[in-house]
Design an enzyme around this catalytic site. Structure first.
Site, PDB file in Angstrom:
ATOM      1  N   ARG A  58       6.210  56.813  -8.142  1.00  0.00           N
ATOM      2  CA  ARG A  58       5.185  57.851  -8.244  1.00  0.00           C
ATOM      3  C   ARG A  58       5.831  59.184  -8.591  1.00  0.00           C
ATOM      4  O   ARG A  58       6.740  59.653  -7.912  1.00  0.00           O
ATOM      5  CB  ARG A  58       4.441  57.962  -6.907  1.00  0.00           C
ATOM      6  CG  ARG A  58       3.541  59.192  -6.744  1.00  0.00           C
ATOM      7  CD  ARG A  58       2.153  58.957  -7.304  1.00  0.00           C
ATOM      8  NE  ARG A  58       1.265  60.077  -7.048  1.00  0.00           N
ATOM      9  CZ  ARG A  58       0.332  60.075  -6.092  1.00  0.00           C
ATOM     10  NH1 ARG A  58       0.176  59.047  -5.310  1.00  0.00           N
ATOM     11  NH2 ARG A  58      -0.461  61.117  -5.940  1.00  0.00           N
ATOM     12  N   ARG A 110      -1.329  57.432 -12.000  1.00  0.00           N
ATOM     13  CA  ARG A 110      -0.254  57.208 -11.047  1.00  0.00           C
ATOM     14  C   ARG A 110       0.044  55.726 -10.877  1.00  0.00           C
ATOM     15  O   ARG A 110      -0.847  54.886 -10.946  1.00  0.00           O
ATOM     16  CB  ARG A 110      -0.547  57.866  -9.705  1.00  0.00           C
ATOM     17  CG  ARG A 110      -1.733  57.380  -8.902  1.00  0.00           C
ATOM     18  CD  ARG A 110      -3.095  58.000  -9.254  1.00  0.00           C
ATOM     19  NE  ARG A 110      -3.145  59.432  -9.398  1.00  0.00           N
ATOM     20  CZ  ARG A 110      -3.405  60.266  -8.401  1.00  0.00           C
ATOM     21  NH1 ARG A 110      -3.646  59.818  -7.208  1.00  0.00           N
ATOM     22  NH2 ARG A 110      -3.456  61.550  -8.625  1.00  0.00           N
ATOM     23  N   ASP A 156      -1.048  55.075  -5.440  1.00  0.00           N
ATOM     24  CA  ASP A 156      -1.650  56.082  -4.569  1.00  0.00           C
ATOM     25  C   ASP A 156      -2.057  55.384  -3.272  1.00  0.00           C
ATOM     26  O   ASP A 156      -2.806  54.408  -3.298  1.00  0.00           O
ATOM     27  CB  ASP A 156      -2.879  56.673  -5.269  1.00  0.00           C
ATOM     28  CG  ASP A 156      -3.501  57.843  -4.524  1.00  0.00           C
ATOM     29  OD1 ASP A 156      -2.763  58.584  -3.844  1.00  0.00           O
ATOM     30  OD2 ASP A 156      -4.726  58.015  -4.643  1.00  0.00           O
ATOM     31  N   ASP A 191      -3.828  56.301   0.172  1.00  0.00           N
ATOM     32  CA  ASP A 191      -4.574  57.361   0.857  1.00  0.00           C
ATOM     33  C   ASP A 191      -5.021  56.886   2.238  1.00  0.00           C
ATOM     34  O   ASP A 191      -5.692  55.857   2.366  1.00  0.00           O
ATOM     35  CB  ASP A 191      -5.821  57.740   0.051  1.00  0.00           C
ATOM     36  CG  ASP A 191      -5.481  58.525  -1.201  1.00  0.00           C
ATOM     37  OD1 ASP A 191      -4.387  59.120  -1.258  1.00  0.00           O
ATOM     38  OD2 ASP A 191      -6.320  58.555  -2.114  1.00  0.00           O
TER      39      ASP A 191
END
Ligand code: PH2
Ligand code: MG
Ligand code: MG
Length: 151
Positions: free
Chosen positions: A83, A93, A96, A98
């Site tokens: 990343r 990306r 990711d 989250d």
């Protein structure tokens, strides 16, 4: 035991491979127990249409870490998988990760806002979340199922 929900996304460099690799790292991680993983969903990029489609998923886990410790772990995994942090918001990306929910906690820290500030608006989060946790509610009592139906 607090259940943690994690959103996974990738739209670069073989997204399916990226998600599988991240899940494998999490499953093998000392102090993290991976309980469930949703299907992988191919989704149109939100906010910036001029990029490849995403592959999104949600995972349920529990861990011995505090939220900011888990955030560090997740950011390390993102970095290990190539990343590049861009100044451009919502740029493509490789990976990711989250943090969506951490039990029923509400966290407002400069590095971490939980529940994730936009999860209630995102189909690519709510759909996989509903798949693995159909009865889940946010800390404020809103049912994820109802949020999904409203979109
Ligand atoms: N993530 C973003 C911005 N836009 N669109 C889709 N479909 N899936 C994502 O995971 C996603 C996005 C920022 O993190
Ligand atoms: Mg994101
Ligand atoms: Mg992120």
């Amino acid at each position: 035991m607090e259940l943690v929900y994690l959103g996974l996304g990738s739209n670069l460099n073989h997204p399916q491979h990226q998600l599988n690799k991240a899940l494998q790292t999490l499953a093998n991680y000392n102090g993290i127990k991976l309980h469930q993983v949703s299907s992988f969903y191919q989704t149109k990029p939100l906010n910036n249409a001029n990029q490849p489609d995403y592959l999104n998923a949600v995972a349920e886990l529990s861990c011995k870490y505090q939220p900011l410790e888990l955030l560090d772990i997740l950011q390390n995994i993102e970095t290990m998988q190539g990343r590049i942090r861009s100044d451009i918001r919502w740029s493509s990306r490789t990976l990711d990760l989250d943090l969506l929910l951490f039990g029923k906690r509400i966290i407002n820290h400069p590095r971490l806002i939980i529940p994730h500030y936009q999860m209630h608006l995102r189909h690519f989060v709510l759909q996989p979340l509903y798949e693995i946790a159909p009865n889940l509610s946010l800390p404020n009592g809103q049912k994820c199922k109802d949020l999904l139906a409203k979109l």
